[in-house]
Design an enzyme around this catalytic site. Sequence first.
Site, PDB file in Angstrom:
ATOM      1  N   HIS A  94       0.845  -1.198   0.000  1.00  0.00           N
ATOM      2  CA  HIS A  94       0.000   0.000   0.000  1.00  0.00           C
ATOM      3  C   HIS A  94       0.877   1.244   0.000  1.00  0.00           C
ATOM      4  O   HIS A  94       1.771   1.391   0.840  1.00  0.00           O
ATOM      5  CB  HIS A  94      -0.909   0.025   1.225  1.00  0.00           C
ATOM      6  CG  HIS A  94      -1.833   1.210   1.270  1.00  0.00           C
ATOM      7  ND1 HIS A  94      -2.978   1.287   0.514  1.00  0.00           N
ATOM      8  CD2 HIS A  94      -1.752   2.384   1.959  1.00  0.00           C
ATOM      9  CE1 HIS A  94      -3.582   2.446   0.730  1.00  0.00           C
ATOM     10  NE2 HIS A  94      -2.846   3.133   1.604  1.00  0.00           N
ATOM     11  N   SER A  95       0.627   2.155  -0.940  1.00  0.00           N
ATOM     12  CA  SER A  95       1.320   3.435  -1.041  1.00  0.00           C
ATOM     13  C   SER A  95       2.834   3.195  -1.164  1.00  0.00           C
ATOM     14  O   SER A  95       3.266   2.502  -2.083  1.00  0.00           O
ATOM     15  CB  SER A  95       0.950   4.318   0.152  1.00  0.00           C
ATOM     16  OG  SER A  95       1.314   5.657  -0.078  1.00  0.00           O
ATOM     17  N   MET A  96       3.660   3.707  -0.252  1.00  0.00           N
ATOM     18  CA  MET A  96       5.099   3.427  -0.311  1.00  0.00           C
ATOM     19  C   MET A  96       5.360   1.929  -0.406  1.00  0.00           C
ATOM     20  O   MET A  96       6.276   1.491  -1.108  1.00  0.00           O
ATOM     21  CB  MET A  96       5.792   3.984   0.923  1.00  0.00           C
ATOM     22  CG  MET A  96       7.253   3.572   1.059  1.00  0.00           C
ATOM     23  SD  MET A  96       7.971   4.070   2.636  1.00  0.00           S
ATOM     24  CE  MET A  96       9.588   3.302   2.544  1.00  0.00           C
ATOM     25  N   SER A 121      -1.701  -1.132  -4.026  1.00  0.00           N
ATOM     26  CA  SER A 121      -2.794  -0.308  -3.526  1.00  0.00           C
ATOM     27  C   SER A 121      -2.355   1.137  -3.347  1.00  0.00           C
ATOM     28  O   SER A 121      -1.339   1.411  -2.683  1.00  0.00           O
ATOM     29  CB  SER A 121      -3.280  -0.889  -2.189  1.00  0.00           C
ATOM     30  OG  SER A 121      -4.189  -0.030  -1.543  1.00  0.00           O
TER      31      SER A 121
END
Length: 250
Positions: A94-96, A121
């Site tokens: 997710h993200s990073m 994500s």
Amino acid sequence: MFAETLSGMPLRTIRRSPRATVRLLCFPPAGAGPSIFNEWANLLPEFVELVGVVYPGRECRSAEPLSRDLGIIADSVAEHIARSDDMPCAFFGHSMGGYVCFEVMQRLAGSTAYPDHVFLSAVPAPHMPVPEKLHGLPDSQFFRELVRLEGFPQEVLNTPELVRYALPILRADFTACETHRFKLHVPCRCPLSVYGGSTDIRVTRDRLEGWRHFAGLSFSLRIFEGGHFYLRKRQTELVGLICSELARMG
């Protein structure tokens, strides 16, 4: 098999299952550790073992200095994943965490530890320009941008000590992501599922669609109602979708 908790280890087993036939490795977003996925343990079926990635400077690696180099973070994670190929595995980032996940995939190309499915994500495709780099902003402005992006759970915002603790970690993580140069020549050798939030102001649908460029096999995109951290409220639905794909691997 990964250690349940071991200082210096970039991987931690969150939920072990004697009936596990699939391993799900979860890569957390900036500022977070694997405990962000603890609740997933109650939502996953018995055939899934849940493992969280631990970045330097948090949780069981809190004594280590923070890293501002995404490549170095990915090197360490890939090295440890490569040592365990005893069952099929999938990655969720997710993200990073999506960027770290992508870099780890590159390092595992040709390895028997390469994932059988990847879930990304709220992370834009790496060949697309970053809207605005945040890591060099003054503290007050950096904090305001993070609040605007819903980067702090309410319980953290209500506790100034936690905000002060989190800001240096978040700045290091944003620096790692925003200064990294991606090598984009290796396509994904497994199915790629991409998720995002409908009101995410930085990771828009077209930036998620950009991952299609790296899909060597199948590609799917699902947009959930919510912002950058849509998964906080849509956790059960998200995990259910992931499990339906994992069931095909066991």
